[in-house]
Scaffold this motif. Structure first.
Motif, short mmCIF file in Angstrom:
data_model
loop_
_atom_site.label_atom_id
_atom_site.label_comp_id
_atom_site.label_asym_id
_atom_site.label_seq_id
_atom_site.Cartn_x
_atom_site.Cartn_y
_atom_site.Cartn_z
N LEU A 193 0.84 -1.19 0.00
CA LEU A 193 0.00 0.00 0.00
C LEU A 193 0.88 1.24 0.00
O LEU A 193 1.92 1.29 0.66
CB LEU A 193 -0.92 0.01 1.23
N GLN A 194 0.43 2.25 -0.74
CA GLN A 194 1.24 3.42 -0.99
C GLN A 194 1.03 4.53 0.03
O GLN A 194 0.01 4.60 0.71
CB GLN A 194 0.94 3.96 -2.40
N VAL A 204 -4.62 7.86 -4.31
CA VAL A 204 -3.88 6.79 -3.65
C VAL A 204 -4.79 5.99 -2.73
O VAL A 204 -4.65 4.77 -2.61
CB VAL A 204 -2.67 7.37 -2.89
N ARG A 205 -5.73 6.66 -2.09
CA ARG A 205 -6.68 5.94 -1.23
C ARG A 205 -7.42 4.88 -2.05
O ARG A 205 -7.57 3.72 -1.62
CB ARG A 205 -7.68 6.93 -0.63
N ARG A 206 -7.85 5.24 -3.25
CA ARG A 206 -8.59 4.30 -4.08
C ARG A 206 -7.68 3.23 -4.69
O ARG A 206 -8.09 2.08 -4.85
CB ARG A 206 -9.36 5.05 -5.17
N TYR A 211 -5.84 -2.58 -4.31
CA TYR A 211 -4.86 -3.58 -3.88
C TYR A 211 -5.43 -4.48 -2.79
O TYR A 211 -5.26 -5.70 -2.81
CB TYR A 211 -3.60 -2.89 -3.35
N GLN A 212 -6.11 -3.87 -1.83
CA GLN A 212 -6.67 -4.65 -0.73
C GLN A 212 -7.75 -5.61 -1.23
O GLN A 212 -7.82 -6.77 -0.80
CB GLN A 212 -7.24 -3.71 0.34
N ALA A 213 -8.58 -5.13 -2.15
CA ALA A 213 -9.63 -5.98 -2.71
C ALA A 213 -9.02 -7.14 -3.50
O ALA A 213 -9.51 -8.28 -3.42
CB ALA A 213 -10.56 -5.16 -3.60
N ARG A 214 -7.98 -6.87 -4.24
CA ARG A 214 -7.34 -7.93 -5.03
C ARG A 214 -6.67 -8.95 -4.13
O ARG A 214 -6.73 -10.16 -4.39
CB ARG A 214 -6.28 -7.30 -5.97
N GLY A 220 -3.93 -13.08 -1.48
CA GLY A 220 -2.65 -12.39 -1.35
C GLY A 220 -2.49 -11.74 0.02
O GLY A 220 -3.34 -11.87 0.91
N LEU A 221 -1.38 -11.04 0.18
CA LEU A 221 -1.08 -10.32 1.42
C LEU A 221 -1.04 -8.83 1.15
O LEU A 221 -0.86 -8.40 0.01
CB LEU A 221 0.28 -10.76 1.97
N VAL A 222 -1.17 -8.05 2.22
CA VAL A 222 -1.06 -6.60 2.13
C VAL A 222 0.04 -6.14 3.08
O VAL A 222 0.10 -6.58 4.23
CB VAL A 222 -2.39 -5.92 2.51
N ALA A 223 0.91 -5.28 2.60
CA ALA A 223 1.94 -4.65 3.43
C ALA A 223 1.68 -3.15 3.41
O ALA A 223 1.87 -2.50 2.37
CB ALA A 223 3.33 -4.96 2.90
N ASP A 224 1.23 -2.60 4.52
CA ASP A 224 0.89 -1.18 4.55
C ASP A 224 2.14 -0.34 4.81
O ASP A 224 2.28 0.29 5.87
CB ASP A 224 -0.19 -0.89 5.58
N ALA A 225 3.03 -0.33 3.84
CA ALA A 225 4.24 0.48 3.95
C ALA A 225 3.91 1.96 3.94
O ALA A 225 4.61 2.78 4.54
CB ALA A 225 5.21 0.14 2.82
N GLY A 226 2.83 2.34 3.24
CA GLY A 226 2.45 3.74 3.18
C GLY A 226 2.08 4.33 4.52
O GLY A 226 2.28 5.53 4.76
N LYS A 227 1.55 3.51 5.41
CA LYS A 227 1.19 3.98 6.74
C LYS A 227 2.42 4.43 7.52
O LYS A 227 2.36 5.36 8.34
CB LYS A 227 0.46 2.88 7.50
#
Length: 309
Positions: A193-194, A204-206, A211-214, A220-227
């Motif tokens: 995540l950006q 970027v929110r959308r 990404y989260q929906a996919r 898959g996994l999500v890495a919230d690096a943007g946070k």
């Protein structure tokens, strides 16, 4: 607002010409990556940071070291050495990176041919077949300026609806190609995540929501690096500087203004990239210690580590 957007587009174009499109762990700081003598898509850090905690080592000792492939745009280009050092040190990972500045998801799709900035040998599916990674990390800001030919001129400012529809379709196509290439050997996609967009925060929110929906739809996994590079109380508010983390306070090289307890995430006038060295005509891994890059690398590494526990 149109004037602000136009300024952002111009700034984005200038950034693309230089470097492409556009957490805090317990380990000691990694060495400053050396600037490369020649451009290469695949890079590994010359020296990883010192050992991680024994607790982390024990957790991963029972499982084989993961193999990680890192693909993406100019943010991945500047992050790649630091991320590789973190993955190798914390997880003993085998690592390969193949980022290309200015790219978006469609560039890594097989079948895009001459309309792609990524050569056929480095398409996502081709690398999955060749490398057989356990994880493929996808780091894409979401090219919004039509810089890459495979987007067919679709840009966020001119046609936001078409832009998001196309981006969602490309995300689905890319995961399908990755799954098909992996075959019986499962490769998990890690969607990064950006961070906040200084010009159009909702974009970027959308993109992150896509990404989260996919990830949910495809396992898959999500890495919230943007946070990790956003204010604690405002996930989608852009900031050039943020308060130093406890790690950065203990390691002054990462707390750029210790007297104010602030650290720089971006260079002045570069709202996209996190490398604190000036951009260059040829894209490169970041050659200096940069707090934003370290924060994102830590978040991505933690996402993979959590999946291995």
């Amino acid at each position: 607002m149109r004037k602000l957007w136009a300024a952002g587009v111009l700034a984005g174009a200038l950034l693309l010409a230089g470097c492409g499109d556009p957490g805090a762990g317990g380990e000691a700081p990694e060495p400053v990556p050396k600037a490369p003598g020649a451009e290469r898509a695949e890079r590994t850090p010359s020296a990883p940071p010192p050992s991680a905690t024994s607790t982390t080592r024990k957790r991963i000792a029972a499982k084989p070291a993961p193999k990680v492939l890192y693909l993406g745009d100019s943010l991945a280009m500047e992050n790649q050495d630091v991320l590789g050092a973190h993955l190798k040190d914390r997880l003993g990972a085998r690592y390969r990176s193949a980022p290309y500045s200015g790219t978006t998801l469609c560039d890594y799709l097989e079948g895009t041919g001459k309309d792609s900035l990524v050569p056929d040998a480095d398409k996502a599916a081709a690398l999955i077949r060749a490398e057989r990674p356990d994880y493929v990390v996808l780091q894409f800001w979401g090219n919004a300026w039509g810089y890459t030919p495979c987007m067919d001129g679709i840009t966020y400012d001119k046609a936001p609806g078409k832009y998001f529809d196309r981006y969602a379709a490309d995300a689905q196509a890319l995961t399908r190609q990755i799954d098909a290439a992996a075959g019986a050997g499962r490769t998990r996609v890690v969607w990064v995540l950006q961070g906040p967009d200084a010009i159009t925060p909702d974009r970027v929110r959308r993109v992150n929501a896509l990404y989260q929906a996919r990830a949910r739809a495809s396992g898959g996994l999500v890495a919230d690096a943007g946070k990790a590079v956003a204010p604690a109380s405002a996930r989608y508010s852009w900031a050039e500087k943020l308060p130093c983390t406890s790690y950065e306070t203990k390691h002054p090289a990462y707390c750029t203004e210790p007297g104010r307890n602030l650290t720089a995430l971006h260079r002045a006038k570069d709202y996209l990239h996190f490398c604190l060295a000036p951009t260059t005509a040829k894209s490169r891994p970041c050659p200096v210690r940069s707090p934003g890059i370290r924060r994102m690398a830590s978040a991505i590494t933690e996402a993979v580590a959590s999946d291995l526990r």
